[in-house]
Design an enzyme around this catalytic site. Structure first.
Site, PDB file in Angstrom:
ATOM      1  N   HIS A 131       0.869  -1.168   0.000  1.00 24.11           N
ATOM      2  CA  HIS A 131       0.000   0.000   0.000  1.00 24.11           C
ATOM      3  C   HIS A 131       0.913   1.227   0.000  1.00 24.11           C
ATOM      4  CE1 HIS A 131      -2.490  -3.016   2.198  1.00 24.11           C
ATOM      5  NE2 HIS A 131      -3.503  -2.455   1.558  1.00 24.11           N
ATOM      6  N   GLU A 149     -10.743  -6.726  -5.075  1.00 21.90           N
ATOM      7  CA  GLU A 149     -10.639  -7.741  -4.019  1.00 21.90           C
ATOM      8  C   GLU A 149     -11.940  -7.778  -3.217  1.00 21.90           C
ATOM      9  OE1 GLU A 149      -8.080  -8.347   0.071  1.00 21.90           O
ATOM     10  OE2 GLU A 149      -7.054  -7.545  -1.708  1.00 21.90           O
ATOM     11  N   GLU A 206      -9.285 -13.470  -1.805  1.00 23.96           N
ATOM     12  CA  GLU A 206      -8.632 -13.752  -0.527  1.00 23.96           C
ATOM     13  C   GLU A 206      -9.426 -14.826   0.202  1.00 23.96           C
ATOM     14  OE1 GLU A 206      -7.789 -11.582   3.728  1.00 23.96           O
ATOM     15  OE2 GLU A 206      -7.219 -10.500   1.904  1.00 23.96           O
ATOM     16  N   HIS A 210     -11.485 -13.803   3.259  1.00 20.31           N
ATOM     17  CA  HIS A 210     -12.668 -13.044   2.868  1.00 20.31           C
ATOM     18  C   HIS A 210     -13.771 -13.981   2.381  1.00 20.31           C
ATOM     19  CE1 HIS A 210     -10.187  -9.117   2.037  1.00 20.31           C
ATOM     20  NE2 HIS A 210     -10.125  -9.538   3.295  1.00 20.31           N
ATOM     21  N   ASP A 237     -11.532 -11.213  10.296  1.00 21.39           N
ATOM     22  CA  ASP A 237     -10.463 -11.434   9.321  1.00 21.39           C
ATOM     23  C   ASP A 237      -9.125 -11.587  10.047  1.00 21.39           C
ATOM     24  OD1 ASP A 237      -9.248 -11.639   6.887  1.00 21.39           O
ATOM     25  OD2 ASP A 237      -9.450  -9.543   6.331  1.00 21.39           O
ATOM     26  N   ASP A 293      -6.378 -13.248   9.027  1.00 19.72           N
ATOM     27  CA  ASP A 293      -5.199 -13.194   8.144  1.00 19.72           C
ATOM     28  C   ASP A 293      -4.084 -14.131   8.604  1.00 19.72           C
ATOM     29  OD1 ASP A 293      -6.264 -11.400   6.357  1.00 19.72           O
ATOM     30  OD2 ASP A 293      -5.453  -9.639   7.340  1.00 19.72           O
ATOM     31  N   ASP A 322      -0.962 -12.343   2.073  1.00 21.05           N
ATOM     32  CA  ASP A 322      -1.659 -11.332   2.862  1.00 21.05           C
ATOM     33  C   ASP A 322      -1.959 -11.959   4.226  1.00 21.05           C
ATOM     34  OD1 ASP A 322      -3.035  -9.194   3.801  1.00 21.05           O
ATOM     35  OD2 ASP A 322      -4.668  -9.283   2.361  1.00 21.05           O
TER      36      ASP A 322
END
Length: 523
Positions: free
Chosen positions: A189, A319, A355, A358, A394, A396, A426
């Site tokens: 990012h 996404e 993802e 997700h 989430d 991750d 991610d």
């Protein structure tokens, strides 16, 4: 013997043991000679002469000449990690070797057991199937903090600031990490790699400075798998960026995305991602959903136009995520995102970045989302992670489930691969994992899991039993009438006539347990 100190050696302590300085920080003796005039102001002349004598005596007795800094650990306390300009020198990961493939029998946690980059599987090298990427934000900006607790990670090279100097240090750590891991792609990012400024101009200047360093460090081998703009953290984006009801925010978001596309292009990035974490709503009572969706479509159209204007050949990716931080996110899942793209005539301009965590938040399996994207011609990239089935957010986590990895790789193989996309990790260390080596262990395990999934999927395809089971299940459509149905030439009158002619149909077994047995046989 101890003396008062004001960082004359670059060591943030109030007293220093002279012998330990020499043993641990021999290069810092040079700094003493360069800066002893300042020290003499703090201590009397007699003590200063004694200190000089002791330092010289220790140096001679150990026959060490401190002419250049050694490869030093990433330890800010040492002071030998930076030159006069503040740039980092030496290794960030001095105890970590370059990670190599040692095979399934290896017990070495810092070695690949299943991922053998140049091994050919189904006509492609593993590295070409995988196209692995490291996520800068989780790896180098993750702190272990959560809504209930403070940060648990302070990597040795961190100084607690978000300065440009610190951003450069992180970038150098990133490329050393990639080199040692043997990965040649990374994702970012904009605001993770460079600090936000007081104005858009200052933010852009900060980003340019860091991107120039990244370009230098990349060389010709490494490039971003994708870049993106962070349009969710700053308070200006509390209502969204492309869907904000405030036109000034919409314009600011567009300017930020414009710059992020530019730097992704400059760095040779292969894709650009839109993740709309704030593009949604908390309640429909104060929301004009139709207008917000129209605005988001116009925003995407402008992105497509600008991409073409500057000659960026990378794929634009959306996404999907159902919620968090908003209650409802507009690109809820793969099917919703595909429908949005079709409605606004963008289906040929975008693909999807799926993802796995997700997917589970939207009530689907990762395999379902991948297949939905694939059969719609939209599977462009995978954010490789997973969530905990007992936790409703989430998390991750690094994907470690061999079964899920095998299903993921079945979709990738059926898709013919992911290029120019790939697998981006991610994923972040657990809050309780705080050793630097944990960064390597987590990525190694994640890469090995997907590599094992690829091997298993290849076995299933080469064996053919599962594929044959599926073929037989639909074999009644391998007929004249089946061809007419699938060709859109069978109307209800024709089908009614056949139903009356055949009578009650015989429905065969679905053989689900056999399918699961065949799947498990390759694990």
């Amino acid at each position: 013997m101890t003396i008062l100190n004001r960082n004359v050696f670059g060591i943030p302590t109030t007293s220093i043991d002279i012998k330990s300085i020499y043993i641990t920080y021999p290069y810092c003796i040079q700094k003493f000679y360069q800066q002893n005039s300042g020290l003499n102001e703090m201590i009397n002349m007699k003590a200063g002469k004694l200190l000089l004598f002791l330092l010289c005596f220790i140096a001679i007795s150990n026959t060490v000449i401190c002419e250049a800094p050694p490869t030093c650990p990433a330890d800010l306390d040492g002071g030998c990690g930076s030159d006069d300009s503040g740039e980092w020198e030496g290794e960030f990961f001095p105890g970590i070797p370059k990670i190599v493939y040692e095979g399934p029998k290896s017990k070495n946690p810092l070695a690949y057991k299943w991922y053998n980059a140049n091994e050919e599987i189904l006509g492609k090298n593993m590295k070409d199937w995988m196209r692995f990427s490291v996520a800068f934000w989780h790896t180098f900006r993750g702190t272990g903090g959560d809504p209930f607790g403070a940060a648990t990670k302070m990597w040795p090279w961190e100084d607690g600031t978000n300065s440009l100097a610190m951003a450069k240090r992180r970038m150098r750590a990133n490329f050393e990490f990639l080199e040692k891991l043997g990965v040649d792609r990374w994702c970012f990012h904009d605001r993770d790699i460079a600090p936000d400024g007081k104005t858009l101009e200052e933010s852009n200047a900060n980003l340019d400075e860091i991107v120039a360093l990244a370009k230098e460090l990349q060389g010709t081998k490494i490039r971003p798998l994708w870049g993106t703009a962070q349009l969710f953290m700053h308070p200006r984006y509390m209502h969204g960026g492309a869907t904000s009801p405030e036109i000034g925010v919409y314009a600011y978001a567009a300017a930020q995305v414009k710059k992020a596309i530019e730097v992704t292009h400059y760095l040779g990035g292969e894709n650009y991602v839109f993740w709309g974490g704030r593009e949604g709503y908390q309640t429909l009572l104060n929301t004009d959903m139709e207008r917000e969706l129209d605005h988001m479509a116009r925003f995407f159209e402008a992105a497509v136009a600008y991409k073409k204007k500057i000659g960026f050949k990378g794929t634009l990716l959306i996404e999907p995520k159902p919620q968090e931080p908003t209650k409802h996110q507009y690109d809820w899942d793969a099917a919703t995102a595909a429908n949005f793209l079709r409605k606004y005539g963008l289906i040929g301009e975008f693909k999807l970045n799926i993802e796995c965590n997700h997917a589970t938040l939207s009530g689907h399996s990762c395999h379902h989302e991948l297949e939905t994207a694939r059969i719609n011609g939209l599977l462009g990239n995978i954010d490789a992670n997973t969530g905990d089935p007992q936790i409703g957010w989430d998390t991750d986590q690094f994907l470690m489930d061999i079964n899920e990895a095998t299903l993921v790789m079945l979709s990738v193989i059926r898709n013919g691969g992911l290029a120019p996309g790939g697998f981006n990790f991610d994923a972040k260390l657990r809050r309780e994992s705080t050793d630097v080596e944990d960064l390597f262990i987590a990525h190694i395990a994640g890469m090995d899991t997907l590599a094992r999934g690829l091997r298993n999927a290849a076995k299933l395809i080469e064996d053919g039993s599962l594929e044959e089971l599926v073929r037989k299940r639909y074999q009644s459509f391998d007929s004249e009438l089946g061809a007419q149905i699938e060709g859109g030439k069978a109307d209800f009158d024709m089908l009614e006539k056949k139903a009356m002619e055949w009578g009650e149909p015989k429905v065969p077994s679905g053989k689900q347990e056999l399918a699961e047995m065949l799947f498990q046989s390759v694990m």
